[in-house]
Design a protein around this motif. Structure first.
Motif, PDB file in Angstrom:
ATOM      1  N   SER A 251     -51.242   9.059  45.398  1.00  0.00           N
ATOM      2  CA  SER A 251     -50.522   7.805  45.515  1.00  0.00           C
ATOM      3  C   SER A 251     -51.420   6.717  46.089  1.00  0.00           C
ATOM      4  O   SER A 251     -51.406   5.567  45.610  1.00  0.00           O
ATOM      5  CB  SER A 251     -49.294   7.998  46.404  1.00  0.00           C
ATOM      6  N   SER A 255     -52.676   3.518  44.023  1.00  0.00           N
ATOM      7  CA  SER A 255     -52.272   2.210  44.561  1.00  0.00           C
ATOM      8  C   SER A 255     -53.487   1.344  44.860  1.00  0.00           C
ATOM      9  O   SER A 255     -53.463   0.126  44.664  1.00  0.00           O
ATOM     10  CB  SER A 255     -51.442   2.413  45.843  1.00  0.00           C
ATOM     11  N   LYS A 308     -44.588   8.492  36.600  1.00  0.00           N
ATOM     12  CA  LYS A 308     -45.047   7.446  37.509  1.00  0.00           C
ATOM     13  C   LYS A 308     -46.425   6.922  37.132  1.00  0.00           C
ATOM     14  O   LYS A 308     -46.711   5.728  37.292  1.00  0.00           O
ATOM     15  CB  LYS A 308     -45.076   8.002  38.927  1.00  0.00           C
TER      16      LYS A 308
END
Length: 1323
Positions: A251, A255, A308
């Motif tokens: 993540s 990001s 995602k």
């Protein structure tokens, strides 16, 4: 190795010369290399003054010694702590002072190998402290490469060191960040390597999570993006793979590298992401190591959350490049590529951007290549990707843009299904299930041939995995599994594979159903119009049905013996339901086969076992839908002549649809529900009706899945319950109840008065019994053995039974074979005479087809039961019918039933067979009177009625005693209308063309009627003349026209000629003095007859000679019956001529043509002159001394041949004719000499010893007029050659009359429906 050992030994010796004398011997290793550890220590220290090459060699020897003598070296260093510390210090110093890469590598290897020993672990901390001090002293990271590399190797060799390094030496970790910023990619590579080893430990990774998120991540991504050397790229990828194991790091990375995940507007791409682009760049490199690492990293990201992160990779066009890499042969690279694409397929954007369409050809090509390799895991992964693409591809986007790729895909699936690895087979089967989609295959031309091959391979592979089908009956659920089956694990694996295969077959069936609604898919549009292409939807549909029948059903049933899987059986039943729609014209035949294979029982047992309560609702629905379709198909198929009424069909469909989901009971529970005598509500009654329909359809197809006796008892209870509640079941249900009662009656007790009364009331409430009638051999037994049912419904039930029964009527024998189940009706007829009367009514009142069948049964009954005297009963009943008919018609023209000829013909069946003649009783005389009256009311158009009537009258004149015959003739002569009708019938001879044969058709009927009329006239005239009976109405016949009927016709039917000849013979025998028949000759006014004509009156000499010529012409036809008639007529003619004019008689008998005629008749073979007709003909020639016809040599030859005969083997007619011939020869003295005088008396004496009384022979074979629509004419005996050809042309069976006579020896026959007495013609 030996050279290296020698070098090490040489170095030791060299050191020994200088310093070894100071060392303790224990430092010298015992085995090669012969190395003194103390010498090595002195050699490596900076003050030794030894060259770098010698030091490098010593490091190599020391590393070799640590590997070979690990225990010995470890003990030495462990016992001498100072020496060990000194060695570590020396080696660490080498790292700081030497730049040579190879020396540094050996130094690091020795240090690591030394520190990993268990007894030397305490020295690790010392080394770590030294490393930390050294790094801290360095102003830059320029000299830190060796130390960082050492730390990485140490952590790799000692995993527990990672946590120590992080916890106790945190500054070392922090110091590594400087290395990533240092512009030296070797240092960066070493730092990445160390980080990679640190983050490989989940515990350490958790401790360093803050460090990564806050400090390391941006630096690392920058380093990865800017890496140029392969070493740095590889180590960066190694670190990245370790980081991607943890979801928080993924993540953070995604990001940090750019907006990841799904944006608020799914149609807009996310911001540019650094990591996907970097991985894309590495994927596009030519280094396969980097390509593999890049693919693995993509998998590492996507595996955490495809939804995602997939969009980021898709917008980077990575799928396109992944598909491009499928063309490689590197199995190590293909695996992560397959895995990455598999994860990307979970995102809808993958398909909407047409990546699947772009890459499907590459994927298929790749799978074809992998099939040539021996890598089942890789093949399984590729098939899994293929299946997901097939499964997830949107319907609006066609996956296969050309037929070649589609066919290649089919080939890949077929080959994969044939794999020996069951996991591969399973994935291939799942791929087949996903492949059968209309949008995948709708582009013309549809490859139906390849699809058939795919389905065939699929089912054949399942048949190979599942054991062969046994021969025993299908087991019921809950039975004992086969002892030969595989183990539990094997059965589970088989069940999975079979279920997947059934899913594929189900989708193939669904595909066929969908294609039926698409006209463009029915045929290949590129097929030439005139060609017969098998690549059609119809062929594919029929193949699916055939494959299900030959493979799918046996495989499932064999597996079902060993294990029961509700989901598998659900899919199986859905397949069967689809097949009813796929091939509509075969659904009834397929349904019958399923029902006869106990599929109703199987489905009911499945529902009872798995669907109780609310369990397995999907299986319950599948079972109910299957039973609903199956039962409706069977219900339609049971109606043989016409489909059931739509309202009845809709009622059955409604009952099944509403009640089948609610019925989850086995056999005993279902019977208990039927036997419920208490008040039942509407829903329960509907379930009872549904069970009745299921039992009815099962029993009607030999699937008796409940005991008959218990079912019969339950039905009795149901009848009483329905009556008590005042209900009326639907006709279809009542029909099922009746059928079950019929088939179970032998196993159950006889119906008591109460249920029988209830049944009768229900039957009386039915408007038409045909609505509830079911055809079965036991139906008659049920209705005819209960008097209460026989009296009320017997007539209608028999009519329905005969209308459904298929009885052959074209058998060539005199008694057509009847089906075995007709014996039951014959047995009932034997015990219940009232049924006979019902059958007689049916002959008169029913249709022609039914009447014909009834006559066949009656004929068989009377033939097999000659001891039962039913003639009087039937004749009396028929007399009542005839009297009623004549009474109703009165003076009006006859309006008779078309069955009346059959009814008249039936009278021949009931005559006694045990005597040649019998007295006529009052009933017979009344019948004669009524039949003659009937004839008087008929017109010439009633050909069938007149034919049957004439046959009946003719029979009565020839099958009775002389006294009864006289009374019968008196009755007939008293009926003037009858004689008038007979006169009109004879008149047809002159007004209609001569008949060519006695066969079917209008002319045939009239020809047969003329034959019967002439024979009947001859019989009446003979009997009237013999008895001197009074005549009230005469028959006027023109003699010229009678003679012309024999002479002027080019073609004459033999029977017609026989009947005319018999009439002429009778008139000649009476010398034209009959009171009944008046013969009129044509005279020319004013012309006096010649003396010869006057002597022969009423015949003229010309007529006599014409008649003789006609007789000769008829005789050469060599027909047995015709020959008898001709010889008889010739005898009567010569008798008449002898009495009128002996000269004319001698002239006729002595015509030279007679000898030629005689030799023509004798050319059949040796001793052919011993036929009765030829003997009688030769007797005439001998009688009139016609020596020019038969010379003494001829007579002598006949006499010699006669002496050779065995008289016991000759028929009585031949013996009599032979005796008459010999007597005439003896009487006239035609054969002179001693041979004749001695032989003839002996032969006459031998013949006289034979019994002259001919044994009783049946003189009449009871004929049946061929009536239109009836098909009757038996026995078909062929009397003449020309008729034989015509009869064969019509397809009518026939046998030569001579052969028939030799085997049956009757004296009378039915020829084309005409009763002919042989004795009447012959004698």
């Amino acid at each position: 190795m030996e050279g290296r050992d020698e070098e090490a030994a040489g170095a030791a010796l060299l050191l020994y010369e200088r310093a070894h004398f100071r060392h303790d011997p224990r430092w010298l290793l015992s085995g090669p290399p012969r190395l003194c550890l103390a010498c090595a220590l002195e050699l490596l220290q900076p003050s030794s003054g030894v060259s770098l090459v010698r030091k490098k060699h010593m490091l190599s020897c020391l590393h070799d010694a640590l590997l070979r003598h690990t225990r010995e070296v470890t003990q030495l260093f462990a016992q001498n702590e100072m020496v060990c510390i000194r060695l570590i210090d020396i080696l660490f110093g080498l790292l700081r002072s030497i730049d040579d890469g190879s020396v540094l590598e050996f130094t690091i290897q020795v240090l690591v190998q030394l520190l990993i020993q268990p007894k030397l672990e305490p020295y690790i901390h010392c080394l770590l402290e030294e490393c930390q001090k050294e790094l801290c002293k360095m102003p830059t990271m320029e000299g830190s490469l060796a130390i960082v590399t050492l730390l990485g190797k140490m952590v790799d060799a000692i995993p527990s060191l990672a946590e120590i390094l992080v916890v106790e030496h945190g500054n070392l970790v922090e110091h590594q960040l400087r290395g990533l910023m240092y512009p030296n990619e070797a240092v960066k590579a070493a730092v990445c390597y160390l980080y990679g080893k640190l983050y490989s430990s989940p515990t350490v990774a958790e401790k360093l999570s803050g460090h990564f998120r806050e400090k390391l991540c941006p630096l690392f991504l920058t380093t990865l993006d800017n890496a140029q050397t392969k070493e740095l790229q590889v180590n960066c990828m190694g670190l990245l793979r370790q980081l991607l194991k943890y979801d928080p790091f993924v993540s953070v990375i995604m990001s940090t590298s750019g907006e990841a995940g799904i944006s608020e507007n799914a149609e807009l791409p996310p911001k540019e992401s650094t990591l996907p682009l970097v991985l894309k760049k590495l994927l596009m490199s030519r280094d396969e190591i980097l390509q593999v690492a890049s693919a693995h990293c993509m998998v590492g990201v996507l595996v955490h959350s495809p939804g995602k992160y997939a969009q980021t990779f898709i917008y980077a066009d990575i799928p396109e490049f992944l598909f491009e890499h499928l063309s490689c042969t590197n199995e190590v690279l293909l695996w992560p590529v397959y895995s990455c694409l598999l994860l990307l397929t979970e995102e809808r954007l993958f398909f909407s951007k047409c990546h699947a369409v772009y890459g499907i050809e590459s994927l298929v090509r790749s799978l074809k290549g992998i099939l040539q390799l021996n890598n089942s895991e890789l093949l399984k992964q590729g098939l899994l990707l293929f299946k997901e693409i097939l499964k997830r591809q949107p319907e609006e986007i066609k996956l296969f843009t050309n037929s070649a790729t589609c066919k290649d895909a089919i080939w890949v699936l077929r080959e994969a299904i044939g794999s020996c690895v069951q996991e591969v087979v399973m994935e291939a089967i799942n791929g087949v299930a996903a492949f059968f989609r209309m949008d995948h295959l709708s582009s013309p031309p549809v490859p139906y041939g390849e699809l058939q091959a795919l389905v065939q391979t699929l089912l054949t592979r399942c048949a190979d995995l599942v054991l062969p089908v046994s021969r025993r009956p299908l087991p019921l659920p809950g039975g004992h599994p086969s002892s030969r089956g595989p183990g539990r694990t094997g059965r589970q694996q088989q069940g999975k594979i079979l279920h997947g295969a059934l899913k594929g077959f189900q989708n193939a069936c669904r595909l066929a159903v969908e294609f039926r609604n698409d006209p463009s898919a029915w045929e290949n549009p590129f097929t030439a119009p005139s060609s017969d292409s098998k690549d059609t939807l119809e062929t594919f549909s029929e193949f699916l049905l055939s494959a299900c029948d030959s493979l799918c059903i046996p495989i499932v049933m064999r597996h079902f013996e060993q294990a029961s899987h509700p989901a598998l059986m659900e899919t199986f039943l859905l397949i069967l339901s689809n097949l009813f729609v796929i091939v509509p014209h075969m659904k009834e035949k397929f349904s019958k086969k399923l029902a006869s294979s106990s599929f109703i029982r199987l489905t009911m047992e499945l529902k009872a076992r798995f669907c109780g309560g609310q369990s397995h609702p999907a299986l319950n629905q599948a079972c109910s839908n299957f039973l609903h379709c199956l039962c409706l198909n069977l219900f339609s198929a049971l109606e043989k002549k016409a489909p059931p009424p739509r309202e009845g069909f809709s009622v059955v469909a409604s009952i099944l649809y509403q009640s089948l989901p609610q019925i989850n009971t086995g056999g005993p529970e279902s019977l208990a529900l039927l036997s419920d005598a208490l008040h039942v509500d509407g829903a329960t009654r509907q379930r009872q009706y549904c069970l009745i329909l299921l039992f009815y359809l099962g029993y009607s197809h030999k699937d008796r899945f409940v005991p008959e006796a218990e079912l019969f008892s339950a039905l009795r209870s149901l009848l009483l319950s329905i009556q008590d509640q005042g209900e009326s079941p639907p006709p279809a249900v009542f029909q099922a109840v009746l059928y079950l009662l019929v088939v179970c009656q032998d196993k159950g007790e006889r119906l008591e008065k109460a249920p029988l009364s209830a049944l009768r009331k229900m039957l009386e409430a039915v408007p038409d019994l045909s609505l509830v009638y079911s055809h079965h051999p036991y139906t008659l037994k049920f209705f005819l053995t209960y008097p209460e049912l026989l009296s009320r419904f017997g007539h209608r039930v028999l009519e329905l039974w005969f209308s459904w029964e298929d009885l052959a009527s074209d058998a060539p024998s005199s008694a057509p074979a009847l089906p075995d189940h007709v014996d039951l009706l014959l047995h009932i007829l034997k015990s219940t005479s009232s049924v006979l009367l019902i059958l007689l009514d049916l002959v008169y009142t029913s249709s022609m087809d039914i009447a014909r069948k009834v006559l066949m049964v009656l004929r068989a009954f009377l033939k097999n039961n000659e001891d039962i005297q039913v003639g009087s009963l039937l004749r009396g009943h028929f007399l009542q019918i005839l009297q009623q008919l004549l009474l109703e018609s009165g003076a009006a023209p006859l309006q008779a039933s078309s069955n009346l000829p059959l009814l008249l013909s039936l009278l021949f069946l009931v005559q006694p067979r045990d005597e040649a003649q019998r007295e006529l009783d009052s009933t017979d005389l009344k019948l004669l009177h009524q039949v003659s009256n009937l004839c008087g009311k008929c017109s010439l158009a009633h050909v069938e009625i007149l034919q049957a009537s004439f046959n009946f009258l003719y029979w009565n004149l020839h099958q009775t005693t002389p006294g009864s015959r006289k009374r019968a003739v008196a009755v007939l002569l008293s009926s003037a209308p009858f004689l008038v009708l007979l006169q009109k019938t004879l008149g047809l001879t002159w007004t209609e063309p001569a008949p060519t044969c006695v066969l079917l058709g209008p002319s045939t009927k009239e020809a047969a009627l003329l034959c019967s009329a002439w024979l009947l006239t001859a019989s009446l005239s003979a009997q009237q003349h013999l008895g001197g009976l009074e005549v009230h109405q005469t028959l006027t016949i023109q003699l010229d026209k009678v003679l012309q009927a024999l002479t002027l016709r080019k073609k004459k039917a033999a029977l017609f000629s026989v009947s005319i000849l018999r009439f002429l013979r009778t008139i000649l025998e009476q010398k034209f003095s009959s009171a009944l028949v008046t013969l009129v000759s044509t005279t020319h006014p004013g012309q006096l007859p010649s003396p010869e004509d006057a002597a022969l009156s009423p015949l003229s000499l010309h007529q006599v000679l014409s008649l003789v010529i006609s007789l000769q012409n008829l005789l050469v036809q060599k027909d047995l019956l015709l020959s008898q008639a001709v010889v008889g007529c010739l005898e009567a003619l010569l008798d008449y001529l002898q009495a009128k004019s002996l000269d004319v008689a001698q002239h006729v008998a002595s015509q030279p043509w007679n000898r030629f005629l005689l030799f023509t008749l004798l050319d059949a073979g040796d001793n052919s002159f011993f036929s009765p007709e030829l003997l009688r003909l030769m007797t005439l020639f001998v009688r009139f001394r016609s020596r020019n016809i038969l010379s003494q040599d001829d007579l002598g030859h006949v006499l010699r041949e006669t002496a050779k005969l065995e008289f016991s083997e000759l028929p009585m007619a031949t013996l009599r004719a032979l005796y008459s011939f010999l007597s005439q020869v003896q009487r006239t003295g035609s054969l002179s000499g001693p041979a004749g005088s001695a032989t003839i008396p002996a032969l006459l004496e031998a013949l006289s010893e034979r019994t002259w009384t001919q044994p009783h022979q049946q003189d009449l074979v009871y004929p049946f007029q061929h009536c239109e629509g009836a098909g009757w004419a038996f026995p078909r005996v062929q009397p003449l050659e020309e008729a034989g050809g015509a009869m064969e042309a019509c397809g009518a069976p026939w046998i030569p009359l001579s052969l028939w006579l030799s085997s049956h020896a009757p004296a009378i026959s039915c020829l084309g429906g005409v009763a002919v007495s042989f004795s009447h013609i012959r004698d």
